[in-house]
Motif scaffolding. Structure first.
Motif, PDB file in Angstrom:
ATOM      1  N   UNK A  45       9.615  10.237   5.226  1.00  0.00           N
ATOM      2  CA  UNK A  45      10.256   9.387   4.224  1.00  0.00           C
ATOM      3  C   UNK A  45       9.877   9.781   2.822  1.00  0.00           C
ATOM      4  N   UNK A  46      10.142   8.888   1.865  1.00  0.00           N
ATOM      5  CA  UNK A  46       9.911   9.244   0.455  1.00  0.00           C
ATOM      6  C   UNK A  46       8.421   9.362   0.153  1.00  0.00           C
ATOM      7  N   UNK A  47       8.104  10.210  -0.786  1.00  0.00           N
ATOM      8  CA  UNK A  47       6.719  10.397  -1.219  1.00  0.00           C
ATOM      9  C   UNK A  47       6.327   9.250  -2.149  1.00  0.00           C
ATOM     10  N   UNK A  48       5.076   8.850  -2.082  1.00  0.00           N
ATOM     11  CA  UNK A  48       4.570   7.798  -2.966  1.00  0.00           C
ATOM     12  C   UNK A  48       4.443   8.353  -4.368  1.00  0.00           C
ATOM     13  N   UNK A  49       4.633   7.428  -5.323  1.00  0.00           N
ATOM     14  CA  UNK A  49       4.466   7.855  -6.710  1.00  0.00           C
ATOM     15  C   UNK A  49       3.067   7.567  -7.156  1.00  0.00           C
ATOM     16  N   UNK A 102       0.828  -1.204   0.000  1.00  0.00           N
ATOM     17  CA  UNK A 102       0.000   0.000   0.000  1.00  0.00           C
ATOM     18  C   UNK A 102       0.867   1.260   0.000  1.00  0.00           C
ATOM     19  N   UNK A 103       0.302   2.344  -0.505  1.00  0.00           N
ATOM     20  CA  UNK A 103       1.032   3.618  -0.544  1.00  0.00           C
ATOM     21  C   UNK A 103       1.555   3.975   0.840  1.00  0.00           C
ATOM     22  N   UNK A 104       2.785   4.378   0.907  1.00  0.00           N
ATOM     23  CA  UNK A 104       3.402   4.753   2.174  1.00  0.00           C
ATOM     24  C   UNK A 104       4.036   3.584   2.904  1.00  0.00           C
ATOM     25  N   UNK A 105       3.761   2.367   2.455  1.00  0.00           N
ATOM     26  CA  UNK A 105       4.343   1.184   3.099  1.00  0.00           C
ATOM     27  C   UNK A 105       4.799   0.194   2.023  1.00  0.00           C
ATOM     28  N   UNK A 106       5.380   0.722   0.959  1.00  0.00           N
ATOM     29  CA  UNK A 106       5.823  -0.131  -0.128  1.00  0.00           C
ATOM     30  C   UNK A 106       7.196  -0.708   0.173  1.00  0.00           C
ATOM     31  N   UNK A 107       7.391  -1.939  -0.261  1.00  0.00           N
ATOM     32  CA  UNK A 107       8.657  -2.635  -0.032  1.00  0.00           C
ATOM     33  C   UNK A 107       9.047  -3.371  -1.305  1.00  0.00           C
ATOM     34  N   UNK A 108      10.354  -3.582  -1.455  1.00  0.00           N
ATOM     35  CA  UNK A 108      10.805  -4.419  -2.552  1.00  0.00           C
ATOM     36  C   UNK A 108      10.274  -5.823  -2.338  1.00  0.00           C
ATOM     37  N   UNK A 109       9.858  -6.451  -3.390  1.00  0.00           N
ATOM     38  CA  UNK A 109       9.342  -7.807  -3.334  1.00  0.00           C
ATOM     39  C   UNK A 109      10.451  -8.723  -2.828  1.00  0.00           C
ATOM     40  N   UNK A 161      16.333   4.261   5.759  1.00  0.00           N
ATOM     41  CA  UNK A 161      15.581   5.234   6.562  1.00  0.00           C
ATOM     42  C   UNK A 161      14.855   4.524   7.709  1.00  0.00           C
ATOM     43  N   UNK A 162      14.226   3.400   7.424  1.00  0.00           N
ATOM     44  CA  UNK A 162      13.492   2.661   8.451  1.00  0.00           C
ATOM     45  C   UNK A 162      14.410   2.108   9.539  1.00  0.00           C
ATOM     46  N   UNK A 163      15.698   1.958   9.230  1.00  0.00           N
ATOM     47  CA  UNK A 163      16.652   1.445  10.215  1.00  0.00           C
ATOM     48  C   UNK A 163      17.103   2.535  11.199  1.00  0.00           C
ATOM     49  N   UNK A 164      16.809   3.789  10.909  1.00  0.00           N
ATOM     50  CA  UNK A 164      17.188   4.893  11.800  1.00  0.00           C
ATOM     51  C   UNK A 164      16.228   4.901  12.987  1.00  0.00           C
ATOM     52  N   UNK A 165      16.749   4.951  14.220  1.00  0.00           N
ATOM     53  CA  UNK A 165      15.868   4.991  15.390  1.00  0.00           C
ATOM     54  C   UNK A 165      14.911   6.190  15.319  1.00  0.00           C
ATOM     55  N   UNK A 212      14.152  -4.809 -12.978  1.00  0.00           N
ATOM     56  CA  UNK A 212      13.673  -3.829 -12.000  1.00  0.00           C
ATOM     57  C   UNK A 212      13.972  -2.431 -12.518  1.00  0.00           C
ATOM     58  N   UNK A 213      12.992  -1.539 -12.370  1.00  0.00           N
ATOM     59  CA  UNK A 213      13.223  -0.135 -12.739  1.00  0.00           C
ATOM     60  C   UNK A 213      14.211   0.441 -11.737  1.00  0.00           C
ATOM     61  N   UNK A 214      15.185   1.138 -12.239  1.00  0.00           N
ATOM     62  CA  UNK A 214      16.245   1.696 -11.407  1.00  0.00           C
ATOM     63  C   UNK A 214      15.689   2.546 -10.257  1.00  0.00           C
ATOM     64  N   UNK A 215      14.654   3.330 -10.517  1.00  0.00           N
ATOM     65  CA  UNK A 215      14.068   4.176  -9.477  1.00  0.00           C
ATOM     66  C   UNK A 215      13.456   3.345  -8.357  1.00  0.00           C
ATOM     67  N   UNK A 216      12.770   2.241  -8.709  1.00  0.00           N
ATOM     68  CA  UNK A 216      12.174   1.384  -7.688  1.00  0.00           C
ATOM     69  C   UNK A 216      13.234   0.824  -6.749  1.00  0.00           C
ATOM     70  N   UNK A 217      14.356   0.405  -7.322  1.00  0.00           N
ATOM     71  CA  UNK A 217      15.437  -0.159  -6.509  1.00  0.00           C
ATOM     72  C   UNK A 217      16.027   0.914  -5.600  1.00  0.00           C
ATOM     73  N   UNK A 218      16.275   2.099  -6.149  1.00  0.00           N
ATOM     74  CA  UNK A 218      16.843   3.181  -5.335  1.00  0.00           C
ATOM     75  C   UNK A 218      15.912   3.569  -4.189  1.00  0.00           C
ATOM     76  N   UNK A 219      14.626   3.718  -4.480  1.00  0.00           N
ATOM     77  CA  UNK A 219      13.665   4.092  -3.441  1.00  0.00           C
ATOM     78  C   UNK A 219      13.581   2.999  -2.387  1.00  0.00           C
TER      79      UNK A 219
END
Length: 74
Positions: free
Chosen positions: A70-74, A8-15, A56-60, A42-49
């Protein structure tokens, strides 16, 4: 597949590899083919995001910039 980033938007993860294997295991036509082939690019942007979001999620939480979600949803 249109993207290797799922969820879902805002909680996307690499498969993850196990989900990809499950999806790709359906390649081919069982009644006609003994094997199937899958090509994934894989689209380069998807991998980078996805990589940025993992870092980012690993930062306390108490050290993140207030109001930065965090990053904005596309």
């Amino acid at each position: 597949m249109t993207s290797l980033v799922k969820g879902p938007a805002g909680d996307q993860k690499l498969l993850d590899s196990s989900s990809a294997h499950q999806i790709f295991g359906r390649a081919g036509r069982p009644q006609f083919d003994r094997e199937g082939f899958v090509y994934v690019m894989a689209h380069e942007d998807d991998v980078r995001i996805g990589r940025w979001k993992e870092k980012y999620d690993a930062i306390p939480e108490d050290t993140k910039i207030p109001g930065c979600s965090g990053p904005k949803s596309r």
